[in-house]
Design a protein around this motif. Sequence first.
Motif, PDB file in Angstrom:
ATOM      1  N   PHE A  17       7.158   4.483  -6.994  1.00 50.02           N
ATOM      2  CA  PHE A  17       6.143   4.596  -5.948  1.00 50.02           C
ATOM      3  C   PHE A  17       4.833   3.962  -6.371  1.00 50.02           C
ATOM      4  N   ALA A  18       4.502   4.001  -7.670  1.00 51.64           N
ATOM      5  CA  ALA A  18       3.272   3.366  -8.148  1.00 51.64           C
ATOM      6  C   ALA A  18       3.349   1.850  -7.986  1.00 51.64           C
ATOM      7  N   LYS A  20       4.918   0.363  -5.758  1.00 49.06           N
ATOM      8  CA  LYS A  20       4.993   0.079  -4.317  1.00 49.06           C
ATOM      9  C   LYS A  20       3.644   0.248  -3.618  1.00 49.06           C
ATOM     10  N   GLU A  21       2.618   0.705  -4.297  1.00 47.07           N
ATOM     11  CA  GLU A  21       1.327   0.956  -3.666  1.00 47.07           C
ATOM     12  C   GLU A  21       0.727  -0.295  -3.007  1.00 47.07           C
ATOM     13  N   ASN A  24       2.299  -0.721   0.282  1.00 39.96           N
ATOM     14  CA  ASN A  24       1.824   0.269   1.252  1.00 39.96           C
ATOM     15  C   ASN A  24       0.488  -0.148   1.855  1.00 39.96           C
ATOM     16  N   SER A  25      -0.381  -0.748   1.041  1.00 35.40           N
ATOM     17  CA  SER A  25      -1.669  -1.215   1.568  1.00 35.40           C
ATOM     18  C   SER A  25      -1.472  -2.314   2.602  1.00 35.40           C
ATOM     19  N   THR A  42      -1.563   4.859   3.895  1.00 38.76           N
ATOM     20  CA  THR A  42      -2.578   5.191   2.890  1.00 38.76           C
ATOM     21  C   THR A  42      -3.513   6.289   3.363  1.00 38.76           C
ATOM     22  N   ARG A 159       6.762   4.708   3.842  1.00 35.58           N
ATOM     23  CA  ARG A 159       5.815   5.186   2.842  1.00 35.58           C
ATOM     24  C   ARG A 159       6.474   6.136   1.854  1.00 35.58           C
TER      25      ARG A 159
END
Length: 579
Positions: A17-18, A20-21, A24-25, A42, A159
Motif C-alpha cells: 500500500f505504501a 501504491k500511494e 492513489n494521488s 486520499t 484505494r
Amino acid sequence: MSDQRAQEMIDLGNKLFAKKEPLNSLHQEIALQFYPVRATFTMSGDYLGRDHADHLNDSYPVLVRRELGNSISSTLRPRDQKWFLATSLDEDRDQDPDNARYLEYVSQTIRTAMYDVRAKFVRATKEGDHDFITFGQCVLSVEESPDRQHLYYRAHHLRDCAWLENNIGDVDHIHRKDRMSARTMKRSFKESALHQSVKDACKNDPGQEFNVRCVMMPSDEYDYTGPDAKTKGRKAPFIMCYVDADNGKMLAEIPSPDFIFVVPRWQTLPGLQYAVSPATSVALPDGRLAQTMALMIMEAGEKAIDPPTAADGDVFKEFNLQAGAMTWADLQGDRKISDVFQTIPINADMRTAFAMRADLREMLAKAFFIDKLNLPQVGPDMTATEVRARLEEHVRQLLPLFEPMEHEYNARLLDKTFFRLRAMNRFRTDIMPDTLSGADIAWGFRNPLQEASTRILVQQFREAIEVETGAANMGVGVMRTDLGIARDDAVRGIGVPAKWRRSNEDMEAEGQAKAKAAAIAKAAQEASAVAGIAQQAGDAAQSMRMGGLLPAPSKPGVEDEMTELPDEPEYVDFEDVAA
C-alpha cells in the motif's frame, strides 16, 4: 504461530500500500475531474452527505465518462440479449447440433445464476464498469453465499486493494482493506479467534468497526500445508487469510480451489502490475481546461448581462444596484444623474468562447470513444462493397475499446462463475455429449464488434451468391463455392439459436426422402409415358383395320399372319416402391 503469520501479512500489505500511494494521488485527481463521487482515495472522514461536485463549473467531463461507463453494460452485457455463449474452441465440434445444444444449456445456466437477484451481479459490474473506464482497472470478487444456494458478486474500492502479478502476468496475490463491525466479526469467525477487544465491543458496542485485512495468495507462496477435507486431503491451490489489523491476530485461514478475485485491466505498462485508462489519461488536461473555460464564460456572460458601473463618490455615499433598491444621490446645481453615474459598456463577443468550448467538448468525446460507439449508417444506394468496407473500418475503430474488455473483464468473470457453479454441481453431466467430455470451455460474445464481424460474414455470403449466379449466367461450369457450408456459416453468424438448427442426421434423412420421392415421381412419369405410347399404338392399329390396311383379327383357332401385338407396358407396383 498464527499471530506471527498475521503480523507478516500486515507488514507485507503495508509495503504494497505504501508503494501504491502515488497512484492513489493520481486516481484522486482523475476522480475529481471525471468521477467526483469516487474521489475518496486520499480523503479521510465521513463521506456521507458531502457535496462531491462543489469544485466543478462544467459537468460535461463527468457526463462523457458516465456515458462510456454505462455503455459497457448496455453494449457488452445487454440484459435483454444472450451476450455470451459457451464454446469448446473447436468450430467443427461446436457445429454439431447436439454439442451446440449442450453449450447453449451451459450458457443459460450461467446466465440464470448471474442474474439471480441475490447474486447482485448488476450492481457489482456497474460499479466495476465505471472504475474500469475511469482508472483503467477494477476489482471484483465471485463468491458463494454462506448457504451455497447462490453466487455473490462484489466490487471493491481500488484505494483498498493492492496486488502482485505472477510470472505469466496474472494477478494471483491480493491484499484488501476492510472495515468490519464487531457483530459481523463474531458471526463470520470463531469466537476463539477474536481478540478480547472485539468480544467486549460485541457486548457494549456491536457497531464498532475494526480494520481487517483480507489476503489471498497461492498456497505455495503462503507455505500452507494443511489439507482440505473437501479436496480429499490434497493441498488447495489458494488460501484466503483474514487478519485483525488492529490487534495483529489471525482470524481465519481458509483454503480455496480458485482465486476468487477478478482484476480486469484496460491498458497495462511493462513492469507495472497496475493499469491506466486510455480515456482519462489523455482527457485529464481537457477536463481541467473545461472547468477553467466554464468559469471564464460565466464571468464574461455576467459582465455582458450585468455590466460594471462608475459613479461620483462625492454624490453617492452608498450605492445599491440590487433589484428594487433605492440609492440617494446628492446632486448640486444643474448636474444630472447621467453626469455622475454611467454604465461601462462591455461588448462581449461570446461566439469565440462558445466555439472554443465546442472544440474542447469534441476532444473529450473522442477521448472517451463516444464518437465510435454507434454502428455506421448504411444508405439504400450503397453497394455491397461499400457496406463491407464501412463495417470493417468500424471494427478496426472499436478494437482498442472492446477487445480488452472482452478478454480481461467479461471472459474472466465468466470463468470464475463457471468454476464456482461447477463446484456447486449446477451442471448436468448425464446429458453432456461424449465429444465434449474433457473439452475446455471458453466464451464467445455478441457485442458491436462481434455484430459487425458477423455482418461482414453475411455480406460475404451474399457476394458469393452474386458471383456464382453471374458465372452461371455466363456459362461457366461447376459452381466453385459450397453454398451449403457458406449458408451454415451465415446462419451461425447471425446468431440463430442452436435449438432452431436441425441436426445433420435430420437433414440427411430429409435428403434421402426427397431423393426417393423424386425417384418415384420419375418412375411414374416413365410408366405414364409408356402407357400413352401403347394406347396410341392400339388406336392406330384399329384405325388401319377399319381402313382395310390391316386384316381383321383372326378367328379362334385360326392363325393369322399378324398374331403378335405390341408388348404390354411393364407393370409398376407403386405401393411396393413407396414402401
